[in-house]
Scaffold this active site. Structure first.
Site, PDB file in Angstrom:
ATOM      1  N   GLY A 322      37.039  47.491  37.775  1.00 38.76           N
ATOM      2  CA  GLY A 322      37.109  46.166  37.176  1.00 38.76           C
ATOM      3  C   GLY A 322      35.758  45.652  36.711  1.00 38.76           C
ATOM      4  N   SER A 323      35.550  44.364  36.894  1.00 38.34           N
ATOM      5  CA  SER A 323      34.373  43.700  36.318  1.00 38.34           C
ATOM      6  C   SER A 323      33.054  44.104  36.957  1.00 38.34           C
ATOM      7  CB  SER A 323      34.544  42.175  36.426  1.00 38.34           C
ATOM      8  OG  SER A 323      35.640  41.744  35.650  1.00 38.34           O
ATOM      9  N   THR A 324      33.089  44.860  38.043  1.00 36.23           N
ATOM     10  CA  THR A 324      31.822  45.314  38.630  1.00 36.23           C
ATOM     11  C   THR A 324      31.078  46.271  37.695  1.00 36.23           C
ATOM     12  OG1 THR A 324      33.003  47.105  39.784  1.00 36.23           O
ATOM     13  CG2 THR A 324      32.634  45.053  41.002  1.00 36.23           C
ATOM     14  N   MET A 325      31.736  46.762  36.616  1.00 37.76           N
ATOM     15  CA  MET A 325      31.070  47.644  35.659  1.00 37.76           C
ATOM     16  C   MET A 325      30.325  46.874  34.575  1.00 37.76           C
ATOM     17  SD  MET A 325      31.650  50.559  36.887  1.00 37.76           S
ATOM     18  CE  MET A 325      30.856  51.463  35.574  1.00 37.76           C
ATOM     19  N   GLU A 599      37.598  34.511  37.492  1.00 38.87           N
ATOM     20  CA  GLU A 599      37.212  35.780  36.879  1.00 38.87           C
ATOM     21  C   GLU A 599      38.280  36.265  35.904  1.00 38.87           C
ATOM     22  OE1 GLU A 599      36.159  40.330  38.356  1.00 38.87           O
ATOM     23  OE2 GLU A 599      36.484  38.714  39.787  1.00 38.87           O
TER      24      GLU A 599
END
Length: 601
Positions: A322-325, A599
């Site tokens: 997810g958004s951790t990239m 988010e």
């Protein structure tokens, strides 16, 4: 009447006279004139008899030569089996200790109960008593005794109290010996790290399996002569001493490990989640300070164990991050000169279409700077940056971070994850990969990737063993780029970001949330998410990288900033205090009451 005695005396002398006459007749026989001896004997008879005697003599001599010279070793061994016994001198398995020497696994002596079934003598009542003491049914005991007439194990590595109860029965044919049994003082908290052994002291999981050649000892032996009562009379030959296994010192900090496990357990209970994992890395050395999973198990008691408990999720489970990239796309945009932290990016009207597929933000965010794209976790802003990059360039970035590659770590079960070749990417796939969909990684891989930001642009090799020497990482981005992204991560964990609940008292932190839908079949499950948070602390000079993932939190609270970030904050604060890292904030920021920005999924 006078004549009767005379006549009686005459009768009494008659037998004696007859015997003397018969003896005289025998002596007068001439054997030379016997018809039997006078007959001619064929020569072959005597030759045959002589040959038989000669052959028998040869056989006896040959047998003697075979026993005394040719087969002497065999007959000596067979003879020794009757009176020489080999006693095993067990070698102890090496200990597993944490970075400060605290025991995580050790071997202790424990009694084992065995029997010689052919010598076993007990009535029905005594058999029932023995079965009850050993924790089995009488039928189970009978089946075990029927396996082998010479030797069977009844119960191995039991408690002293149980052995004493069995010994008190005084049954013939039941014997006791001492073996080594593995103990795990940290129990469930460190189970997935340490692993366990089988009853023969062979590693089956975790460090016990990974370092089996180092930990395993070698048994010694002592050959002795025993009398009929089983007492040792003398030693036959030199004793072979056992070789004890070597100790293994891990990078794990037992206190940090236990604390992380407790917080995961609490988070799973609070959010009614399915499972949770956490990885704590030393941002300077790449050492794994903690690797915790919930649910777990007690490695000393593995009865009724399920696969859910055994899975080392931080290493074996892959998920879409997810958004951790998103911070990595921002970092490469800066590194390649395509943008700066202050570069404006138009995200209005909050959505965009690529080859017929729509990508949305959680709400319209207008024009944002690159730093604000990370702070607000904008999908549209991230995709606009990623689509400026050739697919090969973006694939190379992810490969340099270790995605799609098996982690080089001394630990079983570490998985590769998924990163498809760039030549097969469609435009929409490149777009979704920029915010963490369409690829997969384990939590350990994700935590390691964030060492790029914590270690000034270098990707560190991770290890389960304690390191005493400096480590050299692989350069991915420049130190200036890494510091710029650290500032963005600090904004994301602060007021106006997606994870103000990640803040700690006394130390600055930075990090990025991730809330990804769970895949089921060819699509995504409705209402099932993985909430994650990966961050570092202190923000200006990182000492830690901590990754937390909560699997399937239930209810309305399921975002990474609300579910995973608080766990991150507690682990960071405890670990920095444990490591003696001085606080870098004079006054704790009063931002805990600030609402988190929702988010984008």
């Amino acid at each position: 009447d006078a004549a009767q005695p005379t006549q009686a005396r005459a009768v009494s002398r008659t037998p004696s006279s007859a015997r003397r006459a018969a003896a005289a007749g025998v002596r007068s026989v001439s054997y030379a004139t016997s018809p039997l001896l006078a007959s001619r004997t064929p020569p072959w008879r005597s030759q045959f008899v002589v040959a038989l005697i000669g052959l028998g003599s040869c056989l006896l001599v040959g047998r003697a030569v075979h026993i005394q010279i040719v087969g002497t070793d065999f007959y000596q061994r067979e003879g020794e089996k009757r009176y020489v016994h080999t006693l095993t001198l067990p070698g102890s398995r090496g200990r597993i200790v944490d970075r400060s020497g605290q025991l995580l696994a050790t071997s202790v002596e424990a009694p084992s109960v065995w029997a010689i079934p052919k010598d076993f003598d007990a009535d029905a009542r005594q058999r029932q008593q023995l079965a009850r003491v050993l924790g089995m049914t009488p039928s189970d005991l009978d089946r075990r005794l029927a396996d082998n007439p010479n030797f069977v194990w009844l119960r191995r590595q039991v408690d002293e109290a149980l052995a004493e109860q069995a010994r008190a029965l005084g049954l013939k044919g039941v014997h006791f010996t001492r073996e080594y049994k593995r103990r795990y003082p940290e129990g469930e908290a460190a189970a997935h790290v340490v692993g366990f052994t089988d009853v023969e002291q062979r590693g089956q999981e975790g460090v016990e399996l990974a370092f089996e050649p180092l930990l395993r000892g070698r048994n010694g032996s002592r050959d002795v002569v025993k009398d009929r009562l089983g007492r040792v009379v003398e030693d036959v030959r030199d004793q072979i001493d056992p070789v004890h296994g070597k100790d293994v010192t891990l990078a794990i900090d037992a206190k940090v490990q236990a604390f992380a496990y407790q917080k995961l357990r609490d988070a799973v209970a609070e959010h009614k989640a399915r499972a949770a994992s956490a990885v704590v890395l030393d941002a300077r050395s790449g050492e794994v300070l903690a690797l915790a999973n919930y649910p777990s198990y007690n490695p000393a008691d593995r009865r009724r164990l399920s696969g859910e408990q055994l899975r080392n999720r931080a290493l074996t489970d892959t998920f879409e991050p997810g958004s951790t990239m998103k911070p990595f796309i921002a970092a490469w945009a800066i590194e390649s000169g395509r943008a700066r932290p202050t570069t404006p990016i138009a995200t209005a009207p909050g959505w965009m279409t690529i080859t017929g597929s729509t990508i949305r933000d959680h709400q319209p965010l207008g024009t944002l700077t690159l730093a604000e794209v990370i702070q607000k976790s904008s999908n549209v802003g991230t995709v606009k940056l990623a689509m400026q990059m050739p697919a090969r360039e973006m694939w190379q970035l992810y490969s340099d971070l270790g995605l799609g590659q098996k982690p080089q770590i001394d630990f079983p079960g570490a998985v590769t994850g998924r990163l498809r070749p760039h030549k097969s990417w469609r435009p929409i796939e490149q777009a979704t990969m920029s915010y963490g969909y369409g690829l997969s990684a384990s939590l350990l891989q994700l935590a390691r990737a964030y060492t790029v930001f914590a270690h000034d642009g270098e990707l560190l090799p991770v290890t389960m063993l304690r390191r005493d020497l400096p480590v050299q990482g692989q350069r991915v981005v420049s130190p200036e780029t890494a510091r710029a992204v650290r500032h963005m991560l600090e904004m994301a964990a602060g007021p106006g970001g997606t994870a103000p609940l990640a803040q700690t008292l006394g130390w600055s932190v930075g990090g990025k949330t991730g809330t990804a839908r769970k895949q089921e079949g060819k699509g995504y499950a409705s209402g099932k998410y993985r909430a994650s948070f990966v961050g570092l602390a202190p923000a200006e000079d990182p000492r830690l990288v901590v990754a937390v993932m909560i699997d399937e939190p239930q209810g309305r609270i399921f975002y990474g900033g609300e579910v995973a970030a608080p766990v991150f904050a507690e682990i960071v604060q405890h670990t920095l205090r444990q490591l003696g890292v001085p606080p870098d904030l004079v006054v704790a920021p009063a931002i805990h009451a600030a609402p988190a920005v929702e988010e984008s999924l």
